[in-house]
Design an enzyme around this catalytic site. Structure first.
Site, short mmCIF file in Angstrom:
data_model
loop_
_atom_site.label_atom_id
_atom_site.label_comp_id
_atom_site.label_asym_id
_atom_site.label_seq_id
_atom_site.Cartn_x
_atom_site.Cartn_y
_atom_site.Cartn_z
N ASP A 90 170.45 -2.59 14.53
CA ASP A 90 171.42 -2.76 15.62
C ASP A 90 170.96 -1.89 16.80
OD1 ASP A 90 173.97 -3.13 16.96
OD2 ASP A 90 174.46 -1.11 16.27
N ASP A 92 173.24 -0.93 20.05
CA ASP A 92 174.25 -0.05 20.65
C ASP A 92 174.83 0.93 19.64
OD1 ASP A 92 175.21 -1.46 23.53
OD2 ASP A 92 174.22 -2.79 22.11
MG LIG Z 1 176.32 -0.80 17.30
#
Ligand SMILES: [Mg+2]
Length: 302
Positions: A90, A92
């Site tokens: 991932d 962010d």
């Molecule tokens: Mg995230």
């Protein structure tokens, strides 16, 4: 099978000492196990303890209870297939320290409104795609120069991101940045951190390059992350056990569950509960210790 317990401390505190190891050794012995002598991956920072003839599901709670309350991450996994050939990460709040959409909103003076929705979406309290469309609509009118400024001034790689990707790639792994955020950011962060590929949602723009407030459909959410992991695994002929996924939010849950090793990194509670491993104290190089890399083997790009 042989289980391996890996303890990882905050790299700035290096709080792993003989007392910690003695507590764990005693707890394992009390539970009927015969742990091997500790093998340091980085003195004071990360250590492996192999436990022969042990079930991961039995050893894990013993180790977690023994070290409860200490500022140390505890991981228990099978010894086999520890070195991973695929990393799906991932972006962010995992590879970078921010939520890009909140930073874009800040440029319009809308951080509070947007970040409140982001927080609820990442906790899994509201549906991801609808929440993304709602926030994207609030960004309408934002121009390309403002977006470049956000990227330049507000977005930072988390500690260890570069080293994690470089070390895995040097050892033959494929690395993918798979985000529910936006390609504007993933394409740049992919290059900055050194990933092989990136996947994310597309913010639609008008003739002047300003955001229209719309996101290309279908929105890539929780299922798309799992599908990316599975497609890369199949296409490259990897076994599921050779794959690793890392994330912090509710839209990472499906890929974290599907991966050979699912890692929750400084994650929301619902994600931390479901993952094989929780990293709270270590930085992203903890994912290398989980694979048995010694700090001396790390590749740190300059
Ligand atoms: Mg995230």
């Amino acid at each position: 099978m042989t289980a391996v317990v890996t303890l990882i401390a905050d790299p700035t505190r290096r709080s792993l000492d003989d007392d910690v190891l003695a507590s764990l050794g005693q707890a394992l012995a009390d539970a009927g196990f015969a742990p091997a002598p500790p093998v340091w991956l980085s003195p004071g920072e990360a250590v492996d303890i192999a436990v022969a003839r042990a079930d991961v599901a039995v050893v894990r709670p013993v180790a977690e209870v023994a070290l409860d309350g200490m500022p140390i991450d505890v991981a228990v996994q099978p010894q086999a297939n520890r070195r991973k050939r695929l990393l799906v990460a991932d972006m962010d709040s995992t590879i970078i320290g921010q939520e890009c959409i909140d930073e874009l909103a800040a440029a319009l003076g809308l951080r509070e409104e947007v970040s409140a929705i982001t927080e609820r979406a990442m906790r899994g309290e509201i549906e991801f795609a609808a929440a993304l469309r709602e926030r994207a609509a609030m960004l309408a009118g934002l121009g390309p120069d403002e977006m470049e400024a956000v990227l330049r001034d507000r977005i930072t790689l988390n500690l260890g991101a570069h080293t994690l990707v470089a070390t895995m790639r040097k050892n033959g792994a494929f690395t993918a940045l798979v985000s529910g955020g936006f390609t504007f950011f993933t394409s740049r962060i992919r290059a900055r951190a050194g990933f092989d590929m990136d996947q994310a949602n597309v913010l639609l723009t008008d003739d002047e390059g300003k955001l229209t407030g719309l996101v290309a459909e279908p929105v890539l959410g929780r299922a798309a992350k799992r599908e990316a992991l599975q497609a890369l695994t199949a296409a490259r002929g990897f076994a599921t056990a050779e794959t690793m996924a890392v994330g912090d939010g509710a839209n990472d849950l499906a890929m974290i569950e599907a991966a050979g090793l699912g890692v929750a990194f400084r994650a929301k509670p619902a994600v931390a509960e479901q993952a094989d491993v929780r990293i709270t104290h270590g930085d992203l190089t903890a994912l290398l210790f989980l694979q048995g890399y010694q700090r001396a083997e790390f590749i740190t790009p300059t």
